[in-house]
Design a protein around this motif. Structure first.
Motif, mmCIF file in Angstrom:
data_model
loop_
_atom_site.group_PDB
_atom_site.id
_atom_site.type_symbol
_atom_site.label_atom_id
_atom_site.label_comp_id
_atom_site.label_asym_id
_atom_site.label_seq_id
_atom_site.Cartn_x
_atom_site.Cartn_y
_atom_site.Cartn_z
ATOM 1 N N ALA A 136 0.832 -1.210 0.000
ATOM 2 C CA ALA A 136 0.000 0.000 0.000
ATOM 3 C C ALA A 136 0.864 1.256 0.000
ATOM 4 N N ALA A 137 1.918 1.269 0.803
ATOM 5 C CA ALA A 137 2.780 2.448 0.876
ATOM 6 C C ALA A 137 3.508 2.683 -0.439
ATOM 7 N N ASN A 138 4.053 1.635 -1.031
ATOM 8 C CA ASN A 138 4.790 1.804 -2.280
ATOM 9 C C ASN A 138 3.878 2.214 -3.429
ATOM 10 N N THR A 139 2.712 1.594 -3.519
ATOM 11 C CA THR A 139 1.773 1.940 -4.587
ATOM 12 C C THR A 139 1.252 3.355 -4.420
ATOM 13 N N SER A 140 0.818 3.700 -3.216
ATOM 14 C CA SER A 140 0.247 5.030 -3.002
ATOM 15 C C SER A 140 1.289 6.134 -3.127
ATOM 16 N N SER A 141 2.538 5.883 -2.714
ATOM 17 C CA SER A 141 3.547 6.933 -2.848
ATOM 18 C C SER A 141 3.863 7.195 -4.318
ATOM 19 N N GLY A 142 3.890 6.135 -5.134
ATOM 20 C CA GLY A 142 4.098 6.328 -6.570
ATOM 21 C C GLY A 142 2.954 7.087 -7.212
ATOM 22 N N LEU A 143 1.727 6.710 -6.869
ATOM 23 C CA LEU A 143 0.572 7.408 -7.424
ATOM 24 C C LEU A 143 0.505 8.860 -6.949
ATOM 25 N N LEU A 144 0.795 9.080 -5.670
ATOM 26 C CA LEU A 144 0.792 10.438 -5.129
ATOM 27 C C LEU A 144 1.840 11.296 -5.811
ATOM 28 N N LEU A 145 3.025 10.750 -6.005
ATOM 29 C CA LEU A 145 4.085 11.514 -6.658
ATOM 30 C C LEU A 145 3.684 11.910 -8.071
ATOM 31 N N HIS A 146 3.025 11.003 -8.780
ATOM 32 C CA HIS A 146 2.637 11.299 -10.157
ATOM 33 C C HIS A 146 1.485 12.304 -10.254
ATOM 34 N N THR A 147 0.836 12.617 -9.135
ATOM 35 C CA THR A 147 -0.139 13.713 -9.150
ATOM 36 C C THR A 147 0.554 15.066 -8.982
ATOM 37 N N MET A 148 1.863 15.029 -8.648
ATOM 38 C CA MET A 148 2.599 16.269 -8.385
ATOM 39 C C MET A 148 3.663 16.579 -9.431
ATOM 40 N N VAL A 149 4.247 15.568 -10.041
ATOM 41 C CA VAL A 149 5.311 15.773 -11.030
ATOM 42 C C VAL A 149 5.022 14.929 -12.264
ATOM 43 N N ARG A 151 7.473 13.435 -14.160
ATOM 44 C CA ARG A 151 8.372 12.283 -14.167
ATOM 45 C C ARG A 151 9.024 12.179 -12.795
ATOM 46 N N GLY A 152 9.378 10.993 -12.426
ATOM 47 C CA GLY A 152 10.070 10.795 -11.157
ATOM 48 C C GLY A 152 9.702 9.454 -10.554
ATOM 49 N N THR A 153 10.526 9.036 -9.642
ATOM 50 C CA THR A 153 10.320 7.752 -8.980
ATOM 51 C C THR A 153 10.190 7.985 -7.483
ATOM 52 N N ALA A 154 9.187 7.382 -6.911
ATOM 53 C CA ALA A 154 8.998 7.485 -5.463
ATOM 54 C C ALA A 154 9.899 6.457 -4.781
ATOM 55 N N PRO A 155 10.439 6.805 -3.618
ATOM 56 C CA PRO A 155 11.256 5.826 -2.898
ATOM 57 C C PRO A 155 10.389 4.673 -2.398
ATOM 58 N N ASN A 156 10.907 3.464 -2.529
ATOM 59 C CA ASN A 156 10.162 2.283 -2.086
ATOM 60 C C ASN A 156 10.548 1.899 -0.674
ATOM 61 N N GLN A 157 9.567 1.410 0.057
ATOM 62 C CA GLN A 157 9.824 0.886 1.393
ATOM 63 C C GLN A 157 10.052 -0.611 1.288
ATOM 64 N N ALA A 158 10.921 -1.110 2.122
ATOM 65 C CA ALA A 158 11.154 -2.551 2.181
ATOM 66 C C ALA A 158 10.405 -3.122 3.377
ATOM 67 N N MET A 159 10.036 -4.371 3.276
ATOM 68 C CA MET A 159 9.277 -4.985 4.376
ATOM 69 C C MET A 159 10.163 -5.772 5.321
ATOM 70 N N TRP A 160 11.480 -5.518 5.308
ATOM 71 C CA TRP A 160 12.402 -6.280 6.145
ATOM 72 C C TRP A 160 12.084 -6.157 7.624
ATOM 73 N N THR A 161 11.717 -4.982 8.074
ATOM 74 C CA THR A 161 11.422 -4.807 9.497
ATOM 75 C C THR A 161 10.236 -5.670 9.899
ATOM 76 N N TRP A 162 9.181 -5.635 9.105
ATOM 77 C CA TRP A 162 7.997 -6.449 9.398
ATOM 78 C C TRP A 162 8.360 -7.929 9.397
ATOM 79 N N LEU A 163 9.131 -8.345 8.411
ATOM 80 C CA LEU A 163 9.529 -9.747 8.311
ATOM 81 C C LEU A 163 10.374 -10.163 9.514
ATOM 82 N N PHE A 164 11.335 -9.327 9.894
ATOM 83 C CA PHE A 164 12.206 -9.639 11.017
ATOM 84 C C PHE A 164 11.405 -9.772 12.313
ATOM 85 N N VAL A 165 10.485 -8.849 12.558
ATOM 86 C CA VAL A 165 9.673 -8.903 13.779
ATOM 87 C C VAL A 165 8.754 -10.128 13.752
ATOM 88 N N ALA A 166 8.169 -10.437 12.597
ATOM 89 C CA ALA A 166 7.288 -11.605 12.486
ATOM 90 C C ALA A 166 8.058 -12.896 12.772
#
Length: 190
Positions: A136-149, A151-166
């Motif tokens: 959700a964060a990666n998809t929405s940040s890309g879509l949000l960025l494209h409403t403002m610019v 061209r450009g790439t939104a930074p992606n979040q990794a799920m490593w923290t969630w995986l490590f805690v799980a």
């Protein structure tokens, strides 16, 4: 009489306080956005047009910037909420599940099949929530960025923290499960 610290009580208080903090952050984000606050999105690979002063030798400005809209549209607000909201809600739910586990361990015997089951449920919840929150964060940040610019790439979040805690919670569940099995074995010996 010697006083002993009740670590489970302290942990329960800490988890309860974190649940209040998560709720407060959610309310603050909602109020700030709906009160006319700016909506911002990160962009990777942006040319740095602003000179950064005071950099130490060897340091340089990164190519990541934030793009903000002072008067966001409804869709921009919804995308920002879709970016921030799921993580806060999932963390709050995980805290509530952990609170229940600690509360029951404090009131009763912590080495029970119920504790193992609830820890396993929490581990699976964290794993699934990590996938959902990150997607959700990666998809929405890309879509949000494209409403403002254009061209450009939104930074992606990794799920490593969630995986490590799980995985950590799952490991604790298996350790407690081993304790339950050892206790049952000991009960048959005595």
């Amino acid at each position: 009489m010697k006083w002993t610290r009740d670590w489970l009580r302290d942990l329960q208080l800490l988890i309860g306080a974190s649940m209040v903090v998560f709720a407060g952050i959610i309310v603050f984000r909602l109020v700030s956005v709906f009160a006319g606050g700016a909506v911002c999105a990160g962009i990777v690979g942006a040319p740095v047009d602003v000179a950064v002063t005071g950099l130490r030798p060897g340091a340089q400005a990164a190519d990541t910037a934030a793009v903000c809209v002072e008067s966001p549209s409804v869709s921009q607000v919804m995308l920002m909420l879709l970016h921030d909201g799921p993580a806060l809600v999932a963390a709050g739910i995980a805290a509530a599940l952990l609170y229940r586990i600690v509360r029951d361990a404090r009131r009763h015997d912590p080495f029970t099949a119920t504790t193992v089951r609830r820890l396993r449920q929490l581990a699976w919840f964290l794993l699934v929530a990590g996938v959902v929150v990150t997607s959700a964060a990666n998809t929405s940040s890309g879509l949000l960025l494209h409403t403002m610019v254009e061209r450009g790439t939104a930074p992606n979040q990794a799920m490593w923290t969630w995986l490590f805690v799980a995985v950590g919670v799952g490991a604790v569940a298996e350790i407690v499960n081993r304790g339950v099995a050892l206790r049952a074995e000991l009960d048959t010996v005595i």
